[in-house]
Design an enzyme around this catalytic site. Structure first.
Site, mmCIF file in Angstrom:
data_model
loop_
_atom_site.group_PDB
_atom_site.id
_atom_site.type_symbol
_atom_site.label_atom_id
_atom_site.label_comp_id
_atom_site.label_asym_id
_atom_site.label_seq_id
_atom_site.Cartn_x
_atom_site.Cartn_y
_atom_site.Cartn_z
ATOM 1 C CG ASP A 145 -27.242 114.667 -30.028
ATOM 2 O OD1 ASP A 145 -26.384 114.611 -29.370
ATOM 3 O OD2 ASP A 145 -27.200 114.112 -31.293
ATOM 4 C CG ASP A 188 -20.941 109.449 -36.350
ATOM 5 O OD1 ASP A 188 -21.212 108.911 -35.408
ATOM 6 O OD2 ASP A 188 -19.545 109.994 -36.382
HETATM 7 C C1 BGC Z 1 -27.927 106.097 -35.359
HETATM 8 C C2 BGC Z 1 -28.685 104.774 -34.947
HETATM 9 C C3 BGC Z 1 -27.572 103.826 -34.490
HETATM 10 C C4 BGC Z 1 -26.600 104.547 -33.455
HETATM 11 C C5 BGC Z 1 -25.528 103.491 -32.913
HETATM 12 C C6 BGC Z 1 -27.086 106.691 -34.285
HETATM 13 O O1 BGC Z 1 -26.312 107.831 -34.855
HETATM 14 O O2 BGC Z 1 -29.175 107.123 -35.642
HETATM 15 O O3 BGC Z 1 -29.768 104.143 -35.626
HETATM 16 O O4 BGC Z 1 -28.245 102.761 -33.728
HETATM 17 O O5 BGC Z 1 -26.088 105.722 -33.981
HETATM 18 O O6 BGC Z 1 -24.786 103.254 -34.183
#
Ligand code: BGC
Length: 579
Positions: free
Chosen positions: A299, A517
């Protein structure tokens, strides 16, 4: 993954590009005068039309060397080293000298040092005819008596092998088994029916500095550190492991759910405390036979194209933190011979419009150039942690409904793509066109874009109204393609698979299914994670999702934490379905 502005008109020529992968191996021999000195060198290259990666292994056949060594050779042509590793490279004319690194300046009898470099060339890329170690020519043997000089005896070429440790493969997924993260597997196995999918490789997210060493507390992302995962991958006999590099200063500038620990001015900290330690571990020769795949900074760069109306994104563009941070990561990690960098390239519902498609490719090139060499980028990934359908089976971008293009529908909204596969293939062409290597490959995150289950349309709609047609035909059931948080109705997508389509290195599961998420209500935490209302099912949306309902599931924990109800729904709506 977030939103999108849009614009009009563009065309793409489809073409297939191929990497020239050449393995050339030689062992070089010449004469020497001392029985106590001897060495053997193997030299191989992985070349393309204007450059190559060279791999050199030197074995000390003589007495132990302490206090430093120097390996030297003369190039036969106009080869020029641009970057080297596991030694200090200097080049003068055709002569290259590599001094031992300070941390490894002894070489025991029969010990081997491996080093590598990137170089440019034109014309023929002939291998050097001979090498010297501390001034002694490497004949591949130790003379039996000092007084019996031997004539040069070139030995058999070593067979070329694109999977030789230290030689980058064109597609690191091809023919290799992926590492199964035991921490994710345990959570998946604990869910009813979870063992049907828990043996799939998912990525390990290095989402904070503490994740490098491991965080043996109640952290949402588990206790294993980077070395633990790499060691576990070796123990599994895995061919590749996937890591997500995700800790830029001012991270996730257009949203709140995945804000991180580093402030907008923390680029020096990102380099010294995050990338450098990761690079040190990834370059450990113990892991040389493992293909280490880095998914680089989700992103980040697209936010500099589409979202600079938001304060943090504007700051990150202005202070160079994203471009320089990504460039630094690519440089450090790309120098390691068994490491593959894939840069995040958003998804079709974000950069599928002319106004942002080309500019996104341009800023990715800027970051790659900031790394010193565009070849530090092995490829790109689309749809990371997003929900865009891989393929819309019932219509394409060229479908007309009663004389009206689907591009005019509210759902497509003048985008040039209706799904990820067409987008990823076209974006690959664009990236090559702006200056990336023609051998780059794409990945698509298919962890949660299956859209199966009872809501999946079985056929194209018969409506003559373009909006009704698209809404009844599309398998992507979101209210808007800008929705990104814990989408209700989503299913597991294609299982991880190597080389599934032209230009695509693999379908991968980078977002581990079942990991949230973002929280659907505010939850205090010590990870820097904010509360983004795009994760709140009661929110009416913002301009980046056309002010539509968010479509997020309720009851979600903070991003990265296990979300059991979501995992169960993903299995129920899997497409291809689970048996
Ligand atoms: C989070 C991370 C996480 C990843 C995988 C991201 O949206 O900010 O902390 O490890 O997702 O689940």
């Amino acid at each position: 993954m977030r939103p999108h502005p849009h614009s009009v008109a563009r065309g793409l020529a489809a073409a297939a590009a191929v990497t020239l992968l050449t393995g050339a191996g030689i062992a070089v021999a010449a004469s020497q005068a001392s029985a106590a000195a001897g060495c053997r060198v193997t030299y191989s290259v992985n070349q393309w039309s204007t450059g190559f990666t060279g791999n050199v292994a030197v074995t000390n056949l003589g007495d132990p060397i302490t206090g430093g060594w120097t390996l030297a050779w003369d190039f036969a042509g106009n080869q020029r080293v641009t970057q080297g590793w596991n030694g200090t490279f200097t080049q003068s004319g055709q002569r290259v000298s590599v001094a031992s690194p300070s941390y490894a300046n002894s070489l025991a009898t029969n010990a081997t040092a491996t080093l590598g470099f990137n170089a440019d060339y034109s014309g023929t890329n002939a291998a050097p005819a001979s090498f010297t170690l501390n001034g002694t020519q490497c004949t591949g043997q130790v003379p039996t008596t000092p007084s019996s000089p031997s004539s040069p005896t070139p030995s058999e070429p070593t067979p070329s092998d694109p999977t030789t440790p230290g030689t980058k493969a064109d597609n690191p997924y091809a023919g290799a088994r992926g590492y199964v993260n035991p921490e994710w597997k345990a959570k998946a196995d604990a869910e009813p029916g979870g063992s049907r999918v828990s043996n799939n490789p998912t990525a390990v997210w290095l989402d904070r500095i503490a994740a490098i060493e491991g965080t043996p507390d109640s952290s949402s992302n588990g206790a294993m550190g980077l070395r633990d995962h790499l060691d576990a991958a070796l123990a599994q006999g895995a061919g590749y492991i996937q890591l997500v590099i995700y800790n830029l200063p001012g991270r996730d500038c257009s949203a709140l759910a995945s804000n991180g620990e580093l402030g907008v001015n923390d680029l020096p900290k990102y380099k010294a405390q995050y990338i450098d330690p990761i690079a040190a571990i990834e370059s450990d020769t113990k892991y040389r036979n493992l293909r280490i795949i880095n998914i680089v900074e989700i992103d980040s760069l697209p936010n500099l194209v589409t979202n600079t109306n938001l304060a943090t994104c504007a700051t990150m563009k202005q202070n160079g933190g994203y471009v320089q941070g990504v460039g630094y990561a690519l440089n450090k990690l790309g120098a390691i011979p068994n490491v593959y960098n894939y840069v995040d390239a958003a998804h079709h519902g974000w950069i599928g419009w002319d106004s942002n498609f080309g500019p996104s490719a341009d800023i990715m090139l800027e970051a790659a150039r900031a790394s010193g060499n565009v070849r530090n980028v092995h490829g790109f990934i689309t749809n990371t942690a997003n929900y865009s359908a891989l393929t819309e089976p019932h219509f394409t971008i060229n479908t007309n409904v009663n004389g009206t293009s689907v591009r005019q529908s509210k759902w497509v909204d003048w985008n040039y793509y209706v799904d990820e596969l067409t987008f990823a293939q076209a974006f690959r062409q664009k990236l090559v066109q702006v200056g990336f290597d023609s051998g780059i490959g794409m990945l698509i995150d298919t962890s949660r874009n299956g859209w199966g289950g009872t809501g999946r349309p079985a056929a194209a709609s018969t409506s003559t109204n373009v909006d009704t047609f698209v809404n009844q035909s599309r398998i992507d059931r979101r209210a808007h393609a800008g929705n990104w948080c814990n989408q209700d109705g989503a299913g597991l997508g294609e299982r991880p698979k190597a080389a599934p389509a032209a230009g695509i290195d693999a379908y991968v599961w980078v977002k581990p299914p079942g990991e949230s998420d973002g929280s659907s209500t505010e939850i205090p935490n010590n990870e820097g994670k904010g509360f983004d209302r795009m994760c709140d099912p009661t929110y009416g949306g913002n301009d980046r999702n056309g002010n539509n309902p968010t479509g997020a599931l309720s009851g979600a924990p903070i991003s990265g934490a296990w979300f059991s109800a979501q995992f169960r729904q993903l299995m129920a709506n899997a497409y291809p379905p689970l048996s």
